[in-house]
Design an enzyme around this catalytic site. Sequence first.
Site, PDB file in Angstrom:
ATOM      1  N   LYS A   1       0.836  -1.217   0.000  1.00  0.00           N
ATOM      2  CA  LYS A   1       0.000   0.000   0.000  1.00  0.00           C
ATOM      3  C   LYS A   1       0.864   1.259   0.000  1.00  0.00           C
ATOM      4  O   LYS A   1       2.040   1.235   0.410  1.00  0.00           O
ATOM      5  CB  LYS A   1      -0.949   0.028   1.193  1.00  0.00           C
ATOM      6  CG  LYS A   1      -0.290  -0.082   2.587  1.00  0.00           C
ATOM      7  CD  LYS A   1       0.237   1.215   3.156  1.00  0.00           C
ATOM      8  CE  LYS A   1       0.934   1.043   4.511  1.00  0.00           C
ATOM      9  NZ  LYS A   1       1.663   2.218   4.974  1.00  0.00           N
TER      10      LYS A   1
ATOM     11  N   ASP B   1      -2.265  -1.936   9.815  1.00  0.00           N
ATOM     12  CA  ASP B   1      -2.409  -1.910   8.352  1.00  0.00           C
ATOM     13  C   ASP B   1      -2.929  -3.220   7.779  1.00  0.00           C
ATOM     14  O   ASP B   1      -3.157  -3.326   6.576  1.00  0.00           O
ATOM     15  CB  ASP B   1      -1.047  -1.627   7.688  1.00  0.00           C
ATOM     16  CG  ASP B   1      -0.530  -0.227   7.997  1.00  0.00           C
ATOM     17  OD1 ASP B   1      -1.337   0.638   8.370  1.00  0.00           O
ATOM     18  OD2 ASP B   1       0.688  -0.024   7.854  1.00  0.00           O
TER      19      ASP B   1
HETATM   20  O1  C5P Z   1      -0.116  -1.692  14.417  1.00  0.00           O
HETATM   21  P1  C5P Z   1       1.303  -2.027  14.141  1.00  0.00           P
HETATM   22  O2  C5P Z   1       1.820  -3.145  15.005  1.00  0.00           O
HETATM   23  O3  C5P Z   1       1.605  -2.247  12.699  1.00  0.00           O
HETATM   24  O4  C5P Z   1       2.123  -0.731  14.547  1.00  0.00           O
HETATM   25  C1  C5P Z   1       3.524  -0.746  14.648  1.00  0.00           C
HETATM   26  C2  C5P Z   1       3.938   0.424  15.506  1.00  0.00           C
HETATM   27  O5  C5P Z   1       3.656   1.661  14.820  1.00  0.00           O
HETATM   28  C3  C5P Z   1       3.187   0.531  16.817  1.00  0.00           C
HETATM   29  O6  C5P Z   1       3.834  -0.208  17.820  1.00  0.00           O
HETATM   30  C4  C5P Z   1       3.256   2.016  17.114  1.00  0.00           C
HETATM   31  O7  C5P Z   1       4.506   2.362  17.651  1.00  0.00           O
HETATM   32  C5  C5P Z   1       3.188   2.630  15.728  1.00  0.00           C
HETATM   33  N1  C5P Z   1       1.830   3.054  15.355  1.00  0.00           N
HETATM   34  C6  C5P Z   1       1.262   4.144  15.984  1.00  0.00           C
HETATM   35  N2  C5P Z   1       0.010   4.566  15.629  1.00  0.00           N
HETATM   36  C7  C5P Z   1      -0.675   3.933  14.649  1.00  0.00           C
HETATM   37  C8  C5P Z   1      -0.111   2.825  13.993  1.00  0.00           C
HETATM   38  C9  C5P Z   1       1.140   2.400  14.365  1.00  0.00           C
HETATM   39  O8  C5P Z   1       1.884   4.747  16.860  1.00  0.00           O
HETATM   40  N3  C5P Z   1      -1.883   4.378  14.328  1.00  0.00           N
END
Ligand code: C5P
Length: 322
Positions: free
Chosen positions: A29, A156
């Site tokens: 994406k 995502d």
């Molecule tokens: O959700 P995911 O595990 O992919 O996110 C990875 C990291 O990105 C999270 O641990 C966080 O630090 C950051 N993140 C965030 N806010 C979001 C998405 C991701 O702070 N909306």
Amino acid sequence: MSDDSRSGAGSAVAGSAPSRSVHVRAPGKINIFLAAGAVQDDGYHPLATIFQAVSLYEDVYATPSDTITVSVRGVQPEQVPLDERNLAVKAAQLLARETGCTQGVHLQIIKRVPVAGGMGGGSADAAAALVACDELWGTGLGIAGLHPLAAQLGSDVPFALVGGTAMGTGRGDRLTPVLARGTYEWVLVHGEEGLSAPHIYARFDEAMAEQRVTADEPDSPLEVPRDVLQALASGDVAALAEHMYNDLESPAIAEQPALAQTIADGCDEGALAGIVSGSGPTVALLCRDRADADRVARTLSDAGRQVMRAHGPVAGAQVIEA
Ligand code: C5P
């Protein structure tokens, strides 16, 4: 960049050739627009973002096995963990747990989306693994039933399930489809090294804290501007190029200053605009049409950059063969 293969310990399937294989393809994406708010108590940031799924795919082949294992081929396989940190393994484990399924699976991933590139490659692997195991195991959740599991795996992952062009709110996991006419032609330029999303978000927090000290105005509400939605609805590529924006771009450039030059070079060569995708470091250059994009890609590649061509929107994770 290497094109190699790796296998997780114990990944060999014992005995004769597997009886059945399911092939699922899931897209990477681009965040065409991304506005982030102040970090919440759970460590996440509220987002208003526009995702577009592009024709750079992860292929996952799922075959029956006694346990849940993974192997990886394609770009940068050495950077992908093969143990329980692998998002595809986590996806299979979660689906098994949620449905009470006791079957195993071997997941073979063919990677094309850059690792730690801001294009949701790991999320695409997780989405593909959910769809592949749901099919292989006959657990029958379907895309709608898999959505809450996807959201547990990563912000995502739900988008990689649905694809197309969509607005993401919450952590980016609450999705609303967005009308996008026509096809958008992208040139994607690899960063020198991967960037860690938590690190880029932390840099964003630092910049926000500094701004708060100097600004009297309250934070503006998080939303996707009407101009962005109108440009997509009318298929106006030039207007979209004017309104692309990413709050994580400055922190990504602070970490890898060469990214600013990559964007400038892309525009000098004829791209309408460039943006860091997600938390970077992949730069996405939007071009007027296919011929322009092919030309920009060739010129940047001749100048020694690692580039990929893609178009969007494309479908989310889907079974190619079962
Ligand atoms: O959700 P995911 O595990 O992919 O996110 C990875 C990291 O990105 C999270 O641990 C966080 O630090 C950051 N993140 C965030 N806010 C979001 C998405 C991701 O702070 N909306």
